[in-house]
Design a protein around this motif. Structure first.
Motif, short mmCIF file in Angstrom:
data_model
loop_
_atom_site.label_atom_id
_atom_site.label_comp_id
_atom_site.label_asym_id
_atom_site.label_seq_id
_atom_site.Cartn_x
_atom_site.Cartn_y
_atom_site.Cartn_z
N GLY A 1 -2.16 13.91 6.89
CA GLY A 1 -1.14 14.80 6.34
C GLY A 1 -0.62 14.43 4.96
O GLY A 1 0.37 14.98 4.52
N GLY A 2 -1.28 13.50 4.30
CA GLY A 2 -0.89 13.21 2.92
C GLY A 2 -1.36 14.36 2.04
O GLY A 2 -2.47 14.85 2.20
N ASN B 1 0.79 -1.23 0.00
CA ASN B 1 0.00 0.00 0.00
C ASN B 1 0.82 1.27 0.00
O ASN B 1 0.49 2.23 -0.66
N CYS B 2 1.85 1.33 0.77
CA CYS B 2 2.72 2.51 0.75
C CYS B 2 3.89 2.20 1.64
O CYS B 2 3.72 1.73 2.75
N ILE B 3 5.09 2.43 1.13
CA ILE B 3 6.24 2.19 1.98
C ILE B 3 6.89 3.50 2.39
O ILE B 3 7.95 3.52 2.99
N GLY B 4 6.24 4.61 2.07
CA GLY B 4 6.69 5.89 2.59
C GLY B 4 7.87 6.50 1.87
O GLY B 4 8.53 7.38 2.39
N LYS C 1 1.47 21.56 11.32
CA LYS C 1 1.07 20.25 10.81
C LYS C 1 2.15 19.78 9.84
O LYS C 1 2.64 20.54 9.02
N VAL C 2 2.47 18.50 9.96
CA VAL C 2 3.43 17.90 9.04
C VAL C 2 2.66 17.33 7.85
O VAL C 2 1.62 16.70 8.02
N PHE C 3 3.14 17.61 6.66
CA PHE C 3 2.52 17.05 5.46
C PHE C 3 3.57 16.33 4.64
O PHE C 3 4.73 16.73 4.61
N SER C 4 3.14 15.27 3.96
CA SER C 4 4.05 14.71 2.97
C SER C 4 3.54 15.20 1.62
O SER C 4 2.44 14.90 1.20
N ALA D 1 1.71 8.82 2.16
CA ALA D 1 2.00 9.69 3.29
C ALA D 1 3.02 9.02 4.19
O ALA D 1 2.97 7.82 4.39
N PHE D 2 3.94 9.82 4.73
CA PHE D 2 4.99 9.20 5.56
C PHE D 2 5.46 10.12 6.68
O PHE D 2 6.61 10.10 7.07
#
Lengths: 176, 630
Positions: free
Chosen positions: B445-446, A130-133, B369-372, B219-220
């Motif tokens: 935050g994506g 799904n997502c590994i960032g 706020k943190v966003f990716s 998002a991370f």
């Protein structure tokens, strides 16, 4: 659903049970660690062999039905053996809009590695993750845990070719 | 390391860490965030490590995500803040030499401003960084996440010491309510009120949980905090536990983040060694520990009640919310669950006070706020901005505008639960309420930026298909409603839709939103409803003209070779897995024969377009069946 045997008094009886015991023995009688136990088993074997699940059921005291419910609910678990090399194609949103799904076509058509399946020779399993960032570097292909960034059709092709070549070489050496 | 048995001992130890850190006149860091690792930063770090071993004047740090992922691997020299980008293993020796010997910079590794062509050597000169305000990410890039000493040297665990020494639990909760820190996981519920009701709920045991199941694809933020500054999360949870009376702590990390798991686990061990976790923390009667559990790949487990079931080793199905988790949560006992970023904000609020926190951001959404920031934007990466910053500032000032000078189409916030906002909404401030009013949501935050080559119908379809896979299947609206919505969306993308389909999508979407059991189900139709609301003409183009304006939907596009541009090199033929490329007889080109694409065989994977150096391959929509129609 019924749990046979007693978690605390169970002794590993076969090779696989001994191996699994080493991974999960510390959680004996603790059903809340079922997912952790299954993750440990999957990490060792790359999939969830039936014998291992049966042993978890007895050792942790969780009905088998519940274990299979978990195995089918969570995406990471596989009830079928997976290939020697695991290719995880990131299908997170970032990778999607950069065209990651299209790469699956190349891997299937050119190398016979089906989407969410295993190649006939058992060498490769291609899965979506799904997502590994690593969203800035999409599309991302994770090959046996190693991240590859900005993957193009060409690069995906080269990665698989390299691994297959190495596998063929190993096989030939083995025969000789 | 010996256990710290009193707050005085802690303060002495903290001073020692500070002195030791300051002994090094130079610090070189290499980013080990996921994007940088994918770009090869591990090899770069290995070389630096070898070169700096035994050095008494250079400290080398493998840091967490520093944010400017687009230009990874990153390396920063401090205290001068010289910022190097796209560093290769071979560059390490040169960076060492220049910085150490003559204080100069390696010109070719500096960031070049895309518009002016100017080389910018310092972190704060680059717009990507200068427009940010970093609180949660402040130490990312400054400390080695695996060394608790580094965190302590930068004032780490001071907030815990302050809380234990001079603050009553009730006082902390009041401060948190006053700060109005709203849940950074997406819903925006004020953490202080959550803590208060959990503290007041009857029961002997109280659970403190950190939600690190960052399931939003694309998002991370939480990954960066867990990998870059894990102790800030531990400290936040400790303060929460002390204030609420928490007896046991848990963190639930998704297994897709192996590096985060490793780093966090090491951080927990270090905190235990120092007596910051465990029994009688810093010699007080406060005892608390944190247990780690991994997710196994399930989006719905990010929902609090589902997470609590998964934490207990069961399938993650949410339950109804007639009773709040603060009263009956994990094991039916009072539970406080906050996400990674929320916990990481807590030490700052305790250290600097609620008033300071409220001075940042907007009235109803204080703080940062943190966003990716990802997708078709020039400067992708991880950013932290004060609430109230406009989407335009994020996309154009920090993000540097659209890739390849393209045209902005939409920005998606909130992942699968959020919506797509068009250009007319770009001046909207990011703030919990403003985004919800516009039909999207803050989410965790994506932030995904889309350009004219993105199809909004395809993205809506992508999210709905994602949610079908991830729906737990417990309630009918989500399980069946999404499936029907997906069928319609597929039909539209295949060019077989009717105009009535748009109305049906809206009706279905509204029904799912009104009737689904959990927050994820209720918000699932958002991508569809918002895209119909703002981009109805794209849906109509798919249906009426069989045209995909973004050039994405495969049934509605075709690939063609432009004869005037094709040089006959034949590379597309090699790249084509479907053998759809053939040569046109008698049409000689510089390097061979003119190529064309057999539409009957073409799989529309786009490999030819990617490989062609002459840009001789074009996409057309509506699809053209034969080569004749140019």
């Amino acid at each position: 659903m019924e749990v046979t045997g007693h978690p605390e008094m169970t002794e590993p009886a076969s090779e696989i049970e001994r191996e699994v015991e080493e991974l999960i023995g510390k959680w004996a009688g603790n059903p809340s660690k079922t997912i952790m136990a299954m993750l440990a088993v999957q990490e060792k074997y790359n999939w969830l062999p039936q014998k291992a699940l049966e042993y978890i059921s007895i050792r942790l005291g969780v009905p088998k039905g519940q274990i299979y419910h978990i195995a089918t609910f969570y995406k990471v678990f596989s009830l079928l053996p997976r290939g020697k090399h695991i290719l995880q194609l990131c299908t997170g949103t970032g990778c999607h809009i950069l065209g990651s799904a299209l790469l699956a076509k190349t891997l299937d058509k050119r190398h016979g590695i089906p989407w969410n399946g295993t190649s006939d020779d058992g060498l490769f399993t291609l899965e979506s993750v799904n997502c590994i960032g690593a969203c800035s570097m999409g599309p991302v292909l994770v090959v046996d845990g190693e991240y590859h960034a900005n993957v193009t059709h060409d690069r995906a092709d080269a990665i698989v070719k390299r691994l297959r070549k190495r596998a063929n070489k190993e096989e030939n050496n083995g025969e000789a | 390391m010996e256990k710290l048995r009193s707050i005085e001992q802690f303060k002495l130890f903290q001073d020692k860490c500070r002195r030791e850190f300051e002994e090094y006149p130079l610090v070189i860091s290499v980013c080990q965030g996921a994007s940088c690792r994918a770009a090869g930063s591990e090899e770069v770090a290995n070389v630096f490590e070898k070169l700096t071993t035994g050095s008494s004047d250079i400290r080398f740090i493998k840091s967490g995500c520093q944010g400017f992922c687009e230009y990874g691997p990153l390396s920063v020299v401090r205290p001068s803040n010289i910022f190097y980008q796209m560093v290769k293993p071979g560059d390490a020796a040169e960076i060492m030499r220049t910085t150490k010997d003559d204080g100069e910079v390696v010109d070719r590794l500096l960031y070049t401003h895309p518009a002016t062509g100017e080389k910018l050597g310092r972190e704060h000169e680059i717009e990507f960084y200068s427009k940010q305000q970093r609180i949660v990410l402040a130490l990312n890039g400054y400390i080695d996440p695996l060394r608790i000493d580094d965190y302590l040297a930068h004032g780490g665990y001071s907030a815990l010491a302050k809380a234990l020494q001079v603050m009553e639990p009730g006082h902390i909760i009041e401060e948190m309510i006053e700060a109005n820190l709203r849940g950074r996981g997406g819903a925006g519920y004020p953490a202080g009120w959550k803590w208060k009701s959990c503290k007041e709920a009857p029961g002997d045991r109280r659970h403190i949980i950190c939600n690190a199941d960052e399931g939003d694809p694309g998002a991370f933020m939480d990954q960066a905090v867990l990998e870059g500054n894990p102790h800030s999360v531990i400290e936040g949870m400790l303060i929460g536990a002390y204030a609420i009376g928490g007896t046991s702590g848990y963190i639930y990390i998704r297994h897709e983040y192996p590096q985060a798991i490793e780093t966090f686990s090491a951080a927990l061990d270090k905190a235990r060694e120092l007596g910051l976790l465990g029994d009688n923390i810093l010699g007080t009667d406060f005892s608390f520990d944190i247990d780690m559990t991994f997710g196994a790949g399930s989006f719905v487990c990010g929902e609090s009640s589902a997470l609590m079931r998964s934490l207990d080793g069961q399938v993650g199905e949410p339950r109804d919310k007639f009773t709040h988790a603060t009263e009956k949560g994990f094991h039916d006992e009072p539970t406080t669950l906050n996400n990674v970023e929320t916990w990481a904000n807590v030490p700052h609020i305790i250290n600097k006070g609620a008033k300071w926190f409220r001075s940042i951001g907007t009235k109803d959404s204080p703080g940062t706020k943190v966003f990716s920031l990802v997708g078709k934007v020039n400067n992708t990466g991880l950013i932290e901005v004060p609430m109230g910053t406009s989407l335009r500032e994020i996309v154009y000032d920090i993000g540097g505008g659209i890739k390849n000078d393209g045209k902005f189409k939409a920005v998606q916030t909130g992942g699968p639960s959020g919506g797509m906002l068009p250009e007319s909404k770009l001046d909207l401030p990011v703030d919990f309420d403003a985004l919800t009013d516009a039909g999207s949501m803050m989410g965790s935050g994506g932030m995904i930026v889309m350009d004219e080559h993105t199809c909004v119908v395809d993205v809506a379809k992508y999210f709905i298909d994602f949610l079908i896979e991830e729906s737990c299947g417990k309630c009918l609206p989500c399980r069946e409603g999404l499936r029907q919505m997906s069928k319609i969306l597929h039909r539209i993308c295949d060019g077989e839709g009717t105009l009535k389909d748009i109305d049906d999508l809206e009706a279905l979407g509204q029904t799912v939103a009104a009737t689904a059991l959990c927050g994820l189900g209720k918000s699932a139709p958002n991508p569809v409803l918002s895209s119909i609301n703002y981009f109805r003409e794209e849906y109509i183009a798919h249906i009426v003209e069989h045209k995909c304006p973004g050039g994405v939907c495969m049934s509605l596009i075709s690939y063609h070779i432009v004869p005037d541009l094709c040089n006959g090199c034949g590379e597309c033929d090699e790249a084509c897995a479907s053998s759809a490329i053939r040569t046109v007889r008698g049409q000689k080109r510089k390097e061979g024969l003119l190529c064309e694409i057999d539409q009957a065989l073409c799989d529309k994977c786009g490999a030819c377009m990617q490989i062609c150096k002459e840009n001789a391959i074009e996409k057309r929509s509506p699809a053209v069946a034969s080569r004749g129609a140019a």
